[in-house]
Design an enzyme around this catalytic site. Sequence first.
Site, PDB file in Angstrom:
ATOM      1  N   ASP A 279       0.833  -1.207   0.000  1.00 13.14           N
ATOM      2  CA  ASP A 279       0.000   0.000   0.000  1.00 13.14           C
ATOM      3  C   ASP A 279       0.865   1.254   0.000  1.00 13.14           C
ATOM      4  O   ASP A 279       0.645   2.187   0.769  1.00 13.14           O
ATOM      5  CB  ASP A 279      -0.937  -0.013   1.218  1.00 13.14           C
ATOM      6  N   LYS A 281       1.851   4.655  -1.118  1.00 11.72           N
ATOM      7  CA  LYS A 281       1.212   5.839  -1.716  1.00 11.72           C
ATOM      8  C   LYS A 281       1.607   7.030  -0.835  1.00 11.72           C
ATOM      9  O   LYS A 281       1.973   6.835   0.336  1.00 11.72           O
ATOM     10  CB  LYS A 281      -0.305   5.680  -1.777  1.00 11.72           C
ATOM     11  N   ASN A 284       0.657   7.389   2.896  1.00  9.93           N
ATOM     12  CA  ASN A 284       1.218   6.509   3.921  1.00  9.93           C
ATOM     13  C   ASN A 284       2.669   6.843   4.253  1.00  9.93           C
ATOM     14  O   ASN A 284       3.349   6.060   4.906  1.00  9.93           O
ATOM     15  CB  ASN A 284       1.128   5.047   3.463  1.00  9.93           C
ATOM     16  N   ASP A 297       2.813   3.326   7.494  1.00 11.16           N
ATOM     17  CA  ASP A 297       1.528   2.656   7.657  1.00 11.16           C
ATOM     18  C   ASP A 297       1.649   1.226   7.152  1.00 11.16           C
ATOM     19  O   ASP A 297       2.034   1.004   6.017  1.00 11.16           O
ATOM     20  CB  ASP A 297       0.451   3.403   6.865  1.00 11.16           C
ATOM     21  N   THR A 315      -4.353   0.685  -2.819  1.00 12.28           N
ATOM     22  CA  THR A 315      -5.076   1.813  -3.389  1.00 12.28           C
ATOM     23  C   THR A 315      -5.127   1.656  -4.885  1.00 12.28           C
ATOM     24  O   THR A 315      -4.137   1.319  -5.514  1.00 12.28           O
ATOM     25  CB  THR A 315      -4.330   3.112  -3.005  1.00 12.28           C
TER      26      THR A 315
HETATM   27  P1  AMP Z   1      -3.018   7.898  11.200  1.00 12.94           P
HETATM   28  O1  AMP Z   1      -3.997   7.411  12.191  1.00 12.94           O
HETATM   29  O2  AMP Z   1      -1.763   7.095  11.147  1.00 12.94           O
HETATM   30  O3  AMP Z   1      -3.622   8.145   9.843  1.00 12.94           O
HETATM   31  O4  AMP Z   1      -2.543   9.315  11.735  1.00 12.94           O
HETATM   32  C1  AMP Z   1      -3.327  10.472  11.678  1.00 12.94           C
HETATM   33  C2  AMP Z   1      -2.450  11.669  11.445  1.00 12.94           C
HETATM   34  O5  AMP Z   1      -1.582  11.868  12.556  1.00 12.94           O
HETATM   35  C3  AMP Z   1      -1.520  11.529  10.254  1.00 12.94           C
HETATM   36  O6  AMP Z   1      -2.144  11.918   9.090  1.00 12.94           O
HETATM   37  C4  AMP Z   1      -0.354  12.428  10.625  1.00 12.94           C
HETATM   38  O7  AMP Z   1      -0.645  13.759  10.295  1.00 12.94           O
HETATM   39  C5  AMP Z   1      -0.310  12.314  12.129  1.00 12.94           C
HETATM   40  N1  AMP Z   1       0.683  11.311  12.533  1.00 12.94           N
HETATM   41  C6  AMP Z   1       0.510   9.973  12.636  1.00 12.94           C
HETATM   42  N2  AMP Z   1       1.612   9.352  13.052  1.00 12.94           N
HETATM   43  C7  AMP Z   1       2.536  10.326  13.219  1.00 12.94           C
HETATM   44  C8  AMP Z   1       3.915  10.326  13.624  1.00 12.94           C
HETATM   45  N3  AMP Z   1       4.534   9.196  13.932  1.00 12.94           N
HETATM   46  N4  AMP Z   1       4.560  11.508  13.682  1.00 12.94           N
HETATM   47  C9  AMP Z   1       3.931  12.660  13.356  1.00 12.94           C
HETATM   48  N5  AMP Z   1       2.638  12.721  12.953  1.00 12.94           N
HETATM   49  C10 AMP Z   1       1.949  11.577  12.888  1.00 12.94           C
END
Ligand code: AMP
Length: 421
Positions: A279, A281, A284, A297, A315
């Site tokens: 995945d 893209k 991620n 991801d 995707t």
């Molecule tokens: P996710 O649930 O992984 O889609 O995370 C939601 C949002 O949190 C992402 O789109 C990033 O903007 C932010 N995020 C997630 N993991 C991190 C990380 N390890 N460091 C900084 N920002 C993060």
Amino acid sequence: MANIGAVTRQIAALEISSKQNTSTKSTRSGTSHQKTSSQTSVSKLVTKFASSTSLQSTSSSSSLKSLHKKGTASASSVSKLPTSSKPALTPAHSKTSSQSSQVRPEIDIGNYDGGFEIENEKRGEAVTGEAAEELALDSSVSRTRPTREWHLYDFDIGRPLGKGKFGRVYMVRTKCEPQYILALKCLYKSEIVQSRVEKQIRREIEIQQNLRHPHVLRLYGYFHDEKRIFLMLEFAGKGELYKQLSKHGSFSERRSAVYIDQMADALGYLHSKHVIHRDIKPENLLLGINGELKIGDFGWSVHAPGNRRTTLCGTLDYLPPEMVEGRDHSEKVDYWALGVLTYEFICGAPPFEDLSGYNATYKRIAKVDLKIPAKVSAEAKDLIMKLLQYDPEKRLPLSDVRKHPWVVRHRVKGPSVSGAS
Ligand code: AMP
């Protein structure tokens, strides 16, 4: 199963003493991943977080180094902060390093909005039975890489970083020395159960915890309570790559080539561990504190030693012909995705995108209906075409991607940013 008590005692014995000076005095040299004293302390820290497995030189430690360079508070300068159950946990404000070379400003993790507690009140229910067992995820009892035991109150919580499908992500700092900066991601168990992805989430976590590479977002540990699972993730200081791409429309060939080099490095590592990402893209991918790319991801990853899979996933725009046509696929799906990514970075949209609908996109992928705009350099075009081959076996191997003239020409001069290629 290993004797958990013994393992815990062993890890407790490995805990570092607060010799903060050794780490705060160290300097960072460019993007080098040579061991410095700050990195040594990171290694120790990771030893504390994770099992006694040795740490490779990674850019997560380099991120930490750069954070240290910006300044962390020495042990004594950090005021005792309220417990994580209370909002507004802004750390004490900077002391300038000019005042003392020993005392350095601490990193501002921002203001906590109380989101974890507010959300916990209204979101999610306690999960019981088999699902509860499936989701009782705790890295302190992990068979392969046990960590110390973690709880929400072990962290000072800072600014929100984002919201994901199953919960929020916050910038946090461990209360224990040396006050590691992390992203703490919360997942609501009941929502995982509703979406029927218990096994997938478990697998994602298990895969990610075992990976160590400068361009793969590190998962340091995880723990859970009645309603939630918390993931202690490497903090990607520069956020989402997708946001950068949206902001700029497309990237220069130089910037694209640097990212593709890092991606090829990371994918080569994943494949060596029998992990197919499936995945890839821009959404991620995250960016570390030095702007380096991090695969972040693992929702669709599959741990497949010698295995060929037929599940349709990923995707649409990044799917290779073999997946569109429902044939067996291998790690070479990621080679294809790398070709799509190269195209999207340079051109601003994926190559087979067809706004008239899914079917049209499927058809274009199956025919490899590839049109490369004239603005793309001959070298970049050559790489894209060598990756976007219908026959998976004809796709350019990742090691050759890293040797491709377009990649080599744009590679940042200086020591390698790779610790595992
Ligand atoms: P996710 O649930 O992984 O889609 O995370 C939601 C949002 O949190 C992402 O789109 C990033 O903007 C932010 N995020 C997630 N993991 C991190 C990380 N390890 N460091 C900084 N920002 C993060």
